[in-house]
Design an enzyme around this catalytic site. Structure first.
Site, short mmCIF file in Angstrom:
data_model
loop_
_atom_site.label_atom_id
_atom_site.label_comp_id
_atom_site.label_asym_id
_atom_site.label_seq_id
_atom_site.Cartn_x
_atom_site.Cartn_y
_atom_site.Cartn_z
N ASP A 139 0.83 -1.22 0.00
CA ASP A 139 0.00 0.00 0.00
C ASP A 139 0.86 1.26 0.00
O ASP A 139 0.46 2.29 0.57
CB ASP A 139 -0.93 0.04 1.22
N CYS A 223 -18.32 4.65 1.38
CA CYS A 223 -17.76 3.54 2.14
C CYS A 223 -17.35 4.00 3.54
O CYS A 223 -16.67 5.01 3.70
CB CYS A 223 -16.56 2.97 1.39
N CYS A 250 -14.63 -0.72 8.45
CA CYS A 250 -15.85 -1.52 8.43
C CYS A 250 -15.52 -2.88 7.84
O CYS A 250 -14.76 -2.97 6.87
CB CYS A 250 -16.93 -0.82 7.62
N CYS A 253 -18.90 -6.33 4.78
CA CYS A 253 -18.93 -7.11 3.54
C CYS A 253 -18.09 -8.38 3.66
O CYS A 253 -18.36 -9.37 2.97
CB CYS A 253 -18.46 -6.26 2.36
N CYS A 257 -19.70 -12.61 3.98
CA CYS A 257 -19.27 -13.40 2.83
C CYS A 257 -19.16 -14.89 3.18
O CYS A 257 -18.41 -15.26 4.10
CB CYS A 257 -17.91 -12.90 2.33
#
Length: 383
Positions: A139, A223, A250, A253, A257
């Site tokens: 990153d 988001c 967060c 999601c 899954c």
């Protein structure tokens, strides 16, 4: 090097060395991301990157990794599990008086750890080859790590835009090592053995703010991870109630899954939760001085947002909590310290007063209720 370079053998060594350094998987791919360029440009054209100006500034460079290191021939992609034991998902999300921190940020900042391991991997390759031009990324530069990891066979990009793996779900970090060696490449995972995401839209349905605007497309401006981490200014009022008690990132999601039934807990002690961040009381967090914030978040990814944005996020969560006189008092005591914080405190106070007048109690949204049920049924890890 005193022996001929066997690239096939070297690729096997690289994967073995990578695993010995703590990476759960190592894959190799070429640098061609031309198929991603139209998608990236369309995403930028829609302004889905929000205030992350560096994404637009670098533009299509993100899809051209060879330009980041001249002479690059291959990308070595790695993944490292980060899900800690006793993640306490349901305990935290189901209690609006607690603050939820995305599980990747509960322990030590992963950037330095992965980067150091990648450098060690590069040194082992260099010792074997004699010469190596390399550059590690975690990153840390404009590089499309998920498409590269998918090309390297690490997994596939899910509808939430995160990378998924059949044996590991999505609870892992990614890193890349650019090298100038023509190593043999790995094959991407295909649809033939498993349906991958198939018709599942659980992540799209569960997103509290509707940030997944279409399969594989996330509008960062909605988001919660963007709003609580990347956004430097005011959180849009319409989105504040939807944030709930999520104060840094967060995971909804990922929690919903089905592939995360196969996730594996991390073996890295550095990723273990810090006590002060593990299911913490919001009022305790809101009482921290700046010195306490800097001390407790030393070596943590959380520190990058700074003290005032940290308090901004907590103020929103306090505004979303059931009415408590102690919350009102704590908010009032912070007024006048910083303009951005004041704006969110006044909003939170108005929410608290509304609940007092309506005698309102905490009511889960349909999405939150579904998420908690999924966690409690074991669709997501809560070890």
């Amino acid at each position: 090097m005193t022996h001929p370079l066997d690239l096939e053998q070297l690729a096997q060594h690289i994967k073995q060395w990578g695993q010995s350094l703590g990476f759960q998987q190592v894959g190799i791919c070429d640098t061609d991301l031309s198929i991603e360029q139209p998608r990236l440009q369309a995403w930028l054209d829609e302004q889905y990157h929000g205030e992350m100006a560096w994404m637009a500034r670098h533009g299509l460079l993100r899809a051209r990794p060879a330009e980041l290191l001249p002479g690059t021939l291959r990308v070595i992609s790695v993944r490292m599990n980060y899900l800690p034991a006793n993640a306490a998902f349901a305990k935290t999300l189901n209690n609006p008086q607690l603050g939820y921190v995305s599980r990747y940020a509960l322990g030590r900042d992963y950037h330095k750890l992965l980067r150091q391991r990648l450098k060690k991997l590069a040194e082992q390759i260099q010792n074997y080859c004699g010469e190596l031009n390399f550059r590690p990324f975690v990153d840390s530069a404009p590089i499309m790590e998920r498409p590269l990891a998918a090309k390297a066979g690490i997994g596939w990009v899910g509808k939430h835009s995160l990378l998924l793996n059949r044996e590991a779900g999505s609870w892992f970090f990614l890193g890349e090592l650019l090298v100038d060696l023509p190593l043999p490449v790995d094959q991407p995972q295909t649809d033939t053995a498993e349906p991958q995401c198939g018709r599942c839209v659980a992540c799209i349905t569960i997103c509290p703010t509707g940030a997944i605007v279409a399969p594989y497309i996330v509008d960062a401006r909605r988001c919660i991870s963007y709003l609580t981490i990347e956004l430097e200014g005011s959180i849009p009022e319409a989105l504040r109630p939807l944030i709930g008690n999520r104060i840094y990132g967060c995971d909804d999601c990922q929690l919903i899954c089905p592939w995360n039934r196969f996730s594996t807990l991390t073996e890295e002690a550095d990723f273990s939760p810090r006590a002060a961040l593990h299911a913490p009381q919001l009022l305790d967090l809101f009482s921290w001085s700046e010195a306490e914030f800097l001390t407790i978040t030393n070596g943590s990814a959380i520190r990058r947002i700074g003290y005032w944005r940290w308090l901004r996020n907590i103020a929103v969560a306090l505004g979303n909590a059931p009415y408590q006189p102690d919350i009102v008092t704590a908010l009032q005591q912070r007024i006048g310290q910083q303009a951005l914080l004041d704006e969110h405190i006044h909003w939170a106070l108005a929410q608290q007063m509304m609940r007092r007048e309506q005698r309102a109690i905490f009511v889960q949204s349909p999405q939150q209720a579904r998420l908690i049920r999924a966690v409690e049924k074991g669709l997501a890890r809560d070890a």
